[in-house]
Scaffold this active site. Structure first.
Site, PDB file in Angstrom:
ATOM      1  N   LYS A  75      14.821  35.116   2.772  1.00 26.75           N
ATOM      2  CA  LYS A  75      14.237  35.646   1.355  1.00 26.75           C
ATOM      3  C   LYS A  75      15.391  36.005   0.600  1.00 26.75           C
ATOM      4  CE  LYS A  75      11.534  39.118  -0.612  1.00 26.75           C
ATOM      5  NZ  LYS A  75      10.471  40.250  -0.596  1.00 26.75           N
TER       6      LYS A  75
ATOM      7  N   ARG B  48       7.912  40.121   6.233  1.00 30.20           N
ATOM      8  CA  ARG B  48       6.793  40.030   7.405  1.00 30.20           C
ATOM      9  C   ARG B  48       5.564  39.373   6.951  1.00 30.20           C
ATOM     10  NH1 ARG B  48       8.840  44.711   5.992  1.00 30.20           N
ATOM     11  NH2 ARG B  48       7.269  46.477   4.929  1.00 30.20           N
TER      12      ARG B  48
ATOM     13  N   GLU C 180      23.066  37.946   9.798  1.00 32.34           N
ATOM     14  CA  GLU C 180      22.806  37.193  11.191  1.00 32.34           C
ATOM     15  C   GLU C 180      22.652  35.903  10.600  1.00 32.34           C
ATOM     16  OE1 GLU C 180      21.552  40.027  10.438  1.00 32.34           O
ATOM     17  OE2 GLU C 180      20.918  41.116  12.414  1.00 32.34           O
TER      18      GLU C 180
ATOM     19  N   HIS D 250      -0.281  41.901  35.876  1.00 35.43           N
ATOM     20  CA  HIS D 250       0.480  41.846  37.143  1.00 35.43           C
ATOM     21  C   HIS D 250       1.639  42.493  36.682  1.00 35.43           C
ATOM     22  CE1 HIS D 250      -2.271  39.274  39.269  1.00 35.43           C
ATOM     23  NE2 HIS D 250      -2.467  38.818  38.109  1.00 35.43           N
TER      24      HIS D 250
HETATM   25  O1  F6P Z   1      16.276  43.981   8.124  1.00 38.58           O
HETATM   26  C1  F6P Z   1      14.901  43.643   8.087  1.00 38.58           C
HETATM   27  C2  F6P Z   1      14.579  42.550   7.185  1.00 38.58           C
HETATM   28  O2  F6P Z   1      14.924  42.768   5.799  1.00 38.58           O
HETATM   29  C3  F6P Z   1      13.240  42.006   7.241  1.00 38.58           C
HETATM   30  O3  F6P Z   1      12.290  42.790   6.484  1.00 38.58           O
HETATM   31  C4  F6P Z   1      13.117  40.589   6.874  1.00 38.58           C
HETATM   32  O4  F6P Z   1      12.091  39.932   7.464  1.00 38.58           O
HETATM   33  C5  F6P Z   1      14.676  40.138   7.722  1.00 38.58           C
HETATM   34  O5  F6P Z   1      15.632  41.251   7.184  1.00 38.58           O
HETATM   35  C6  F6P Z   1      15.232  39.000   7.126  1.00 38.58           C
HETATM   36  O6  F6P Z   1      15.476  39.073   5.886  1.00 38.58           O
HETATM   37  P1  F6P Z   1      15.794  37.743   5.091  1.00 38.58           P
HETATM   38  O7  F6P Z   1      14.718  36.801   5.144  1.00 38.58           O
HETATM   39  O8  F6P Z   1      16.262  38.162   3.560  1.00 38.58           O
HETATM   40  O9  F6P Z   1      17.066  37.344   5.607  1.00 38.58           O
END
Ligand code: F6P
Length: 548
Positions: free
Chosen positions: A211, A274, A217, A390
Site C-alpha cells: 500500500k 488488512r 521487508e 489432536h
Molecule cells: O506494519 C503493519 C502494516 O502497516 C500493515 O497494516 C500492513 O498491512 C502491512 O504493514 C504492509 O504495509 P504495506 O502494504 O504498506 O507494505
C-alpha cells in the site's frame, strides 16, 4: 474525535445491566438452557449471504440477547455503520474514510469521498486487472525472452500478503493449475530463496504489493527479486517491464523503484491494508482463479455488506457474532477466540484473521482519547479441523480458561472421496456438542470408570461456540465469510469505542529497527545507547557474525 455517544462505555445502562446479568449467568450451564427450551438449537440461528449461523451454544438467554442489542443501540452502532458506508472519515487518527465496502460495490453505485464518486475508479482498476489477468492466463503476455509466464510470485507483507495467500489457498480448487503461485513476505532471506530456487526467471512474474511502497521487508525482497531476474535475464531495462508489476497507492515510490506506472494497479488510502484483499492487492488471486471468479468473490463480500447495513441487529450475523464476542470477553472473562475451519482449503484463514482482528481492535485508547477500563480485542488463533483436535483442543475441553470457538463447515466437499466428508462433519458437530454439554461424573462412573479416575475423565462442558455452516466453499461464500469477520470487528470496535482502522502500535518497533540496522552493519563498533540488554545482544551478535 468526539464519540457520538459520549457516555463512558461502562456507564451505559445496558453495560451495567449486562455486568449484573453476567454474574448470574456464570453459574448457569448450557445443559440447563437447552433442557429448558427444546427449540433453542433452532431458535438461536440466523442466515445471510449463504452462511447459516448457529449461536445457540453460547451462554446466553433471551435477556442476554436483548441487553446486547440494547448495548449496540446505546453505543450508536447504527450511526457508525451508516458513517462508514457513506464515506465519513471515521478513521479520524489518520483523517481517512473507511471504504473497503466500495471495493465490491456494483458499477452503478455512488459513494462519495470528498465529493467525488469513487466507484468508477474502483471499476476502472478492476477492468485493468481483468485485462492483465486474461493476458497472463492466456499466454498473450510474454516474458522478456518470449516465454509464457508460468510462475507468479507475490511480494508483500501483512495485508499485502495474508489476504492473497489465504484466498489463493482457499480457492485453489478454482485456480489455473498450469500457473505456479508463490508468496514472499518475510525479510528473512530464506523466504525469497526458497520461493524462487526452482523457478526459471524467464517464466516468472513478480507482483510487488505494498500500500505504502515504503515497507522495509517488501522493498528488500523486491530488490532481491530484481537482482535475481537481472542475473538470469541480463540487465536490459525491458526485463523489469515484462516481469514486474506493482500494486500500491503510492505512484511516486513505485516509479522511484523503477517499475513503469503503466504496470501499476492502484488503490486508495481509504482501504486499510488488512481490508485490502478485494482491492488490486487481490491481483494474484485474480490471476489464480480468473476474473469471473474474482467478481463472484466480490459479490459475496457485497451480499454480506448489504446484510450488515440493512438487517435488524437481532438477525444480523456480524452484529450478533460481534456482540457475542463482547459478551464472552467482557462479561464471561474470555481472552481468546479460536477459529476452527473444518475445510482444509481454509488452512490460512485463522492467520488472515489474526491480522484483521488483532491489528484492528488491539487498542487501549477510546475515541475521545481516554484509556479503556475494560478488555478489548481478544487473541484470535486457530487451525483447521480435525488437525487441531489432536493438538490444542485438550485445553479448550478441560483447561481452566474459557475459549469461545467459531466452527466453520461446509455441506459439500469440493472433491469428495470415500467417507471423508461425513467423517469430517461428524467431528465438527461432535466437538461443538462435547464443548457445550461435556460429561458429568455420573455419566463417567456409569461407564465403569474407577472412582479415582473419574475426576480426570469429567468434561465440565459449558464452553461456548458458534457454528457456521455453508453449502460449499465457493468464491462467493469466501467473500461473505471475510466480510462477516470484517464487520464483526467493526461491531466490536463500536462497542469498545475504539478506532479499528489505525495501527500506531506497529510503528515503534519499525523505528527502533531502522536505528539498529546501521549499528549492526557498521564496520567499527558503534556507540550504543539502548538499555543494557539490547546493547549486550547487539554486541554479542556483532561478535558472532564475524566468526565464520
Ligand atoms: O506494519 C503493519 C502494516 O502497516 C500493515 O497494516 C500492513 O498491512 C502491512 O504493514 C504492509 O504495509 P504495506 O502494504 O504498506 O507494505
Amino acid at each position: 474525535m468526539k464519540s457520538n455517544h459520549p457516555t463512558l462505555t461502562t456507564k451505559r445502562p445496558a453495560w451495567t445491566a449486562l455486568a449484573a446479568h453476567g454474574r448470574k449467568l456464570k453459574a448457569v450451564h448450557l445443559r440447563k438452557l437447552f433442557a429448558a427450551d427444546p427449540k433453542r438449537g433452532e431458535r438461536l440461528t440466523a442466515e445471510a449471504a449463504g452462511l447459516f449461523l448457529d449461536y445457540s451454544k453460547n451462554r446466553v438467554t433471551s435477556e442476554t440477547l436483548k441487553l446486547l442489542v440494547k448495548l449496540a443501540n446505546e453505543s450508536g452502532l447504527r450511526a457508525r455503520i451508516d458513517a462508514m458506508f457513506s464515506g465519513e472519515k471515521i478513521n479520524f487518527t489518520e483523517n481517512r474514510a473507511v471504504l473497503h465496502t466500495a471495493l465490491r460495490a456494483p458499477r452503478d453505485a455512488t459513494i462519495l469521498v470528498d465529493g467525488k464518486n469513487v466507484v468508477p475508479d474502483v471499476h476502472a482498476v478492476l477492468d485493468r486487472m481483468t485485462d492483465f489477468a486474461n493476458r497472463v492466463r492466456s499466454g498473450a503476455w510474454r516474458g522478456h525472452t518470449g516465454k509464457r509466464i508460468r510462475n507468479v510470485v507475490n511480494i508483500g507483507i501483512g495485508g499485502s500478503d495474508l489476504g492473497p495467500v489465504m484466498a489463493y489457498e482457499a480457492l485453489k480448487h478454482y485456480s489455473e493449475r498450469s500457473l505456479m503461485f508463490r508468496f514472499v513476505s518475510n525479510v528473512d532471506g530464506i523466504d525469497f530463496v526458497e520461493a524462487t530456487r526452482d523457478l526459471d526467471p524467464a517464466e516468472t512474474l513478480f507482483i510487488v504489493s505494498s500500500k505504502t511502497f515504503t515497507t522495509q521487508e517488501t522493498l528488500t525482497n523486491a530488490e532481491s527479486a530484481r537482482d535475481w531476474l537481472l542475473a538470469g535475464l541480463g540487465s536490459d531495462a525491458k526485463v523489469v517491464a515484462k516481469h514486474f508489476v506493482a500494486v500500491s497507492t503510492n505512484v511516486a515510490k513505485v516509479s522511484a523503484f523503477g517499475i513503469d506506472t503503466a504496470n501499476m494497479f492502484g488503490f486508495w488510502d481509504w482501504v486499510g491494508g488488512r481490508y485490502s484483499m478485494d482491492s488490486a492487492i487481490g491481483l494474484a488471486t485474480m490471476l489464480a482463479i480468473g476474473p469471473e471468479n474474482f467478481r463472484a468473490l466480490l459479490d459475496g463480500f457485497h451480499r454480506m455488506d448489504e446484510h450488515f447495513r440493512t438487517a435488524p441487529f437481532e438477525k444480523n450475523l456480524p452484529v450478533l457474532m460481534g456482540l457475542l464476542s463482547v459478551w464472552n470477553t467482557n462479561f464471561l472473562g474470555a481472552a481468546t477466540v479460536a477459529v476452527l475451519p473444518y475445510e482444509n482449503y481454509l488452512k490460512r484463514f485463522p492467520a488472515y484473521l489474526q491480522q484483521l482482528t488483532m491489528e484492528s481492535n488491539g487498542k487501549t485508547t477510546t475515541l475521545d482519547g481516554r484509556r479503556v477500563t475494560y478488555q478489548t480485542g481478544p487473541v484470535y488463533f486457530g487451525e483447521p479441523g480435525t488437525n487441531g483436535q489432536h493438538s490444542f483442543y485438550q485445553l479448550i475441553h478441560q483447561g481452566t480458561r474459557l475459549i469461545p470457538c467459531d466452527f466453520i463447515a461446509f455441506a459439500h466437499a469440493l472433491t469428495p472421496i470415500g467417507r471423508h466428508h461425513d467423517l469430517l462433519l461428524a467431528n465438527v458437530f461432535a466437538q461443538a456438542e462435547a464443548l457445550a454439554f461435556g460429561k458429568t461424573p455420573t455419566e463417567v462412573k456409569a461407564e465403569g470408570t474407577p472412582d479415582w479416575l473419574v475426576p480426570h475423565r469429567v468434561f465440565e462442558g459449558n464452553r461456548p461456540s458458534n457454528t457456521i455452516l455453508a453449502d460449499r466453499l465457493t468464491p462467493e461464500v469466501l467473500g461473505a465469510l471475510v466480510a462477516l469477520y470484517e464487520h464483526i470487528v467493526f461491531t466490536q470496535g463500536a462497542i469498545w469505542n475504539v478506532n479499528p482502522f489505525d495501527q500506531w502500535g506497529v510503528e515503534l518497533g519499525k523505528a527502533l529497527a531502522q536505528r539498529i540496522v546501521p549499528e549492526l552493519e557498521s564496520p567499527t563498533p558503534p556507540k550504543l545507547k539502548h538499555d543494557s540488554s539490547t546493547n549486550n545482544l547487539i554486541r554479542r551478535y556483532r561478535k558472532l557474525k564475524t566468526k565464520p
